[in-house]
Design an enzyme around this catalytic site. Sequence first.
Site: not given
Ligand code: PEP
Length: 255
Positions: A9, A11, A99, A101, A170, A176, A216
Amino acid sequence: MRNKLIAANWKLNPTSRLEAVNLIEGIKTEIKKTSKNPRQEVVLCVPAIYLGLAQSALLGSEIKLGAQNSYLEEKGAFTGEISALMLAEFGVQYVVLGHSERRSLFGETDEMVSKKSQIALRNNLIPILCVGESLEQRENNLTDSVIISQITKSLENNKINGKNLVIAYEPVWAIGTGKTCSSEEANRVCGLIRAEVQKLYSEEIANQTLILYGGSVKASTIEEQMQKSDIDGALVGGASLVIEEFAQIILKSAK
Ligand code: PEP
């Protein structure tokens, strides 16, 4: 036995066309160096503006193309939106929906996610449906009820067959932040999700549905996560923007 899926992803990154092409080419080169696992799929979910260039760059490659969002209608007076119908035209096969976000920054609700998912499915896109609890919810022992509620509502009126949907667990507090959920706990929640899919659909569908962990994920964490019975892959944010790190994640998850 279920396939493994590693989805990137990106982003709102990278900020130039050249960097986007370099990233794709770099990942292609790294993947070519590794022996292929036919049971593993890799998907790059890129910003919409890069879909055209990514489609061209991925021609002839086994890497699949994904988008990060799509609207809950196919067409019409919805300025600024992108539809699943249009994404399919660009060779997109996967779309990230719900997601955290999108949920927290853009007010996306489970009901909207359910409609978006229905439209995506109608256009033969595979939704990567994201669910996850906040830190506050976890600390108040609400993780399981939040996840069950998100799954039930986000899948309402969705016709799932075990191959046309991916779910990503998630935990919001792990996205992040550099904090990963322990692989035991991630596996427990992924198992809970599978049990819920079984209740809503069937055992067969639940056993076929790919459930990813995201939050992460790094090359140093992936091996342990992938050994867990209910984790079928990863949704990778930050680490997917670093060619060698992402290549290592792919390599280590293929074992
Ligand atoms: C994500 O954007 O879905 C995500 C898990 O980001 P990160 O791996 O940076 O935590």
